[in-house]
Design a protein around this motif. Structure first.
Motif, PDB file in Angstrom:
ATOM      1  N   UNK A 146     -51.004  -7.063  77.841  1.00  0.00           N
ATOM      2  CA  UNK A 146     -50.001  -5.768  78.028  1.00  0.00           C
ATOM      3  C   UNK A 146     -50.735  -4.567  77.567  1.00  0.00           C
ATOM      4  N   UNK A 147     -50.868  -3.448  78.076  1.00  0.00           N
ATOM      5  CA  UNK A 147     -51.476  -2.344  77.627  1.00  0.00           C
ATOM      6  C   UNK A 147     -50.139  -1.207  77.362  1.00  0.00           C
ATOM      7  N   UNK A 148     -50.129  -0.628  76.139  1.00  0.00           N
ATOM      8  CA  UNK A 148     -50.974  -0.653  75.278  1.00  0.00           C
ATOM      9  C   UNK A 148     -51.015  -2.260  74.475  1.00  0.00           C
ATOM     10  N   UNK A 149     -51.780  -2.715  73.803  1.00  0.00           N
ATOM     11  CA  UNK A 149     -52.097  -4.350  73.407  1.00  0.00           C
ATOM     12  C   UNK A 149     -51.035  -4.465  72.556  1.00  0.00           C
ATOM     13  N   UNK A 150     -50.277  -3.512  71.568  1.00  0.00           N
ATOM     14  CA  UNK A 150     -49.458  -3.646  70.635  1.00  0.00           C
ATOM     15  C   UNK A 150     -48.100  -3.472  71.222  1.00  0.00           C
ATOM     16  N   UNK A 151     -47.983  -3.479  72.576  1.00  0.00           N
ATOM     17  CA  UNK A 151     -46.543  -2.921  73.145  1.00  0.00           C
ATOM     18  C   UNK A 151     -45.384  -3.609  72.318  1.00  0.00           C
ATOM     19  N   UNK A 152     -45.354  -5.209  72.164  1.00  0.00           N
ATOM     20  CA  UNK A 152     -44.353  -5.655  71.657  1.00  0.00           C
ATOM     21  C   UNK A 152     -43.821  -5.319  70.464  1.00  0.00           C
ATOM     22  N   UNK A 153     -44.686  -4.815  69.540  1.00  0.00           N
ATOM     23  CA  UNK A 153     -44.594  -4.268  68.071  1.00  0.00           C
ATOM     24  C   UNK A 153     -43.858  -2.782  68.347  1.00  0.00           C
ATOM     25  N   UNK A 154     -44.403  -1.958  69.396  1.00  0.00           N
ATOM     26  CA  UNK A 154     -43.915  -0.600  69.444  1.00  0.00           C
ATOM     27  C   UNK A 154     -42.621  -0.356  70.058  1.00  0.00           C
ATOM     28  N   UNK A 155     -42.339  -1.284  71.038  1.00  0.00           N
ATOM     29  CA  UNK A 155     -40.951  -1.161  71.904  1.00  0.00           C
ATOM     30  C   UNK A 155     -39.661  -1.264  71.285  1.00  0.00           C
ATOM     31  N   UNK A 156     -39.542  -2.133  69.977  1.00  0.00           N
ATOM     32  CA  UNK A 156     -38.285  -1.963  69.266  1.00  0.00           C
ATOM     33  C   UNK A 156     -37.623  -0.800  68.797  1.00  0.00           C
ATOM     34  N   UNK A 157     -39.020  -0.114  68.178  1.00  0.00           N
ATOM     35  CA  UNK A 157     -38.588   1.276  67.522  1.00  0.00           C
ATOM     36  C   UNK A 157     -38.530   2.140  68.309  1.00  0.00           C
ATOM     37  N   UNK A 158     -39.125   2.294  69.459  1.00  0.00           N
ATOM     38  CA  UNK A 158     -39.173   3.210  70.566  1.00  0.00           C
ATOM     39  C   UNK A 158     -37.813   3.189  71.109  1.00  0.00           C
ATOM     40  N   UNK A 159     -37.463   2.127  71.564  1.00  0.00           N
ATOM     41  CA  UNK A 159     -36.038   1.988  72.296  1.00  0.00           C
ATOM     42  C   UNK A 159     -35.112   2.040  71.371  1.00  0.00           C
ATOM     43  N   UNK A 160     -35.087   2.054  70.020  1.00  0.00           N
ATOM     44  CA  UNK A 160     -33.863   2.162  68.998  1.00  0.00           C
ATOM     45  C   UNK A 160     -33.225   3.537  69.044  1.00  0.00           C
ATOM     46  N   UNK A 161     -34.459   4.518  69.006  1.00  0.00           N
ATOM     47  CA  UNK A 161     -34.116   6.056  68.634  1.00  0.00           C
ATOM     48  C   UNK A 161     -35.110   6.870  69.395  1.00  0.00           C
ATOM     49  N   UNK A 162     -34.642   8.165  69.751  1.00  0.00           N
ATOM     50  CA  UNK A 162     -35.596   9.196  70.116  1.00  0.00           C
ATOM     51  C   UNK A 162     -36.823   9.373  69.015  1.00  0.00           C
ATOM     52  N   UNK A 163     -37.899   9.433  69.723  1.00  0.00           N
ATOM     53  CA  UNK A 163     -39.118   9.819  68.904  1.00  0.00           C
ATOM     54  C   UNK A 163     -39.080  11.029  68.158  1.00  0.00           C
ATOM     55  N   UNK A 164     -39.360  10.846  66.839  1.00  0.00           N
ATOM     56  CA  UNK A 164     -39.735  12.199  66.050  1.00  0.00           C
ATOM     57  C   UNK A 164     -41.060  12.418  65.259  1.00  0.00           C
ATOM     58  N   UNK A 165     -41.363  13.415  65.365  1.00  0.00           N
ATOM     59  CA  UNK A 165     -42.931  13.487  64.592  1.00  0.00           C
ATOM     60  C   UNK A 165     -43.924  13.551  65.710  1.00  0.00           C
ATOM     61  N   UNK A 166     -45.233  13.626  65.243  1.00  0.00           N
ATOM     62  CA  UNK A 166     -46.213  13.758  66.196  1.00  0.00           C
ATOM     63  C   UNK A 166     -46.396  12.629  66.739  1.00  0.00           C
ATOM     64  N   UNK A 167     -47.332  12.459  68.062  1.00  0.00           N
ATOM     65  CA  UNK A 167     -47.605  11.094  68.692  1.00  0.00           C
ATOM     66  C   UNK A 167     -48.346  10.389  67.785  1.00  0.00           C
ATOM     67  N   UNK A 168     -48.287   8.976  68.127  1.00  0.00           N
ATOM     68  CA  UNK A 168     -48.781   8.024  67.228  1.00  0.00           C
ATOM     69  C   UNK A 168     -50.070   7.344  67.985  1.00  0.00           C
ATOM     70  N   UNK A 169     -51.133   7.303  67.385  1.00  0.00           N
ATOM     71  CA  UNK A 169     -52.332   6.776  68.253  1.00  0.00           C
ATOM     72  C   UNK A 169     -52.064   5.077  68.230  1.00  0.00           C
ATOM     73  N   UNK A 170     -52.073   4.394  69.419  1.00  0.00           N
ATOM     74  CA  UNK A 170     -51.906   3.154  69.808  1.00  0.00           C
ATOM     75  C   UNK A 170     -53.075   2.341  70.436  1.00  0.00           C
TER      76      UNK A 170
END
Length: 171
Positions: A146-170
């Motif tokens: 998958x791209x990004x490679x860490x998609x499995x770790x990123x999705x739960x947090x992203x789908x749980x709530x709107x993003x706040x703060x600055x963009x994250x480097x992945x």
């Protein structure tokens, strides 16, 4: 495959991508199959979010909305896109040219949509890319890339709530 570069360096390609989430939090991914337009597409190499290159004079958010219309037939107002939420840099070959993709990711939530590929470019149609809605659990359990490679770790947090703060480097 030769390693052609532009001026001795990889060709920089600003790219806009969208993490499209359905009401259940599943993500829509496309399966990359093409390494070179001169070579017939093979099996899926990796799964990635809709998106593509930013055209001259175009904003990244506007490019993301345009790419959704082209690649999956989803027309959205750029202001509907949340973010940017992630930045990613990927350098790799395509058609014998080193491409330095500078990716900016947005999110579009609660999407109910049937993919329509009729707006894809000639190159995108040549790749005959499949699409699929994936849950975070399916991504985590899959042996696929998958791209990004860490998609499995990123999705739960992203789908749980709107993003706040600055963009994250992945990665």
């Amino acid at each position: 495959m030769s390693d052609r570069r532009v001026g001795g360096r990889a060709m920089v390609r600003p790219t806009a991508r969208v993490v499209v989430l359905d009401p259940a939090g599943r993500v829509l991914l496309l399966g990359a199959r093409l390494t070179d337009p001169a070579v017939p597409p093979g099996d899926v190499l990796f799964w990635y979010t809709p998106g593509g290159g930013v055209e001259p004079g175009e904003g990244v958010r506007e490019a993301a909305a345009r790419e959704l219309a082209e690649e999956i037939g989803l027309v959205v107002d750029p202001v509907q896109l949340e973010g940017p939420v992630w930045f990613r840099r990927h350098v790799g070959p395509f058609a014998g040219v080193q491409i330095d993709s500078r990716e900016t990711f947005f999110v579009l939530r609660d999407v109910v949509h049937e993919v329509d590929a009729s707006g894809r470019t000639e190159l995108e149609l040549l790749g005959a890319e499949p699409h699929r809605w994936w849950s975070a659990e399916e991504v985590a359990a899959s042996a696929e890339t998958f791209a990004p490679g860490e998609l499995a770790d990123l999705l739960p947090e992203l789908s749980a709530r709107p993003s706040t703060g600055p963009p994250r480097f992945v990665g």
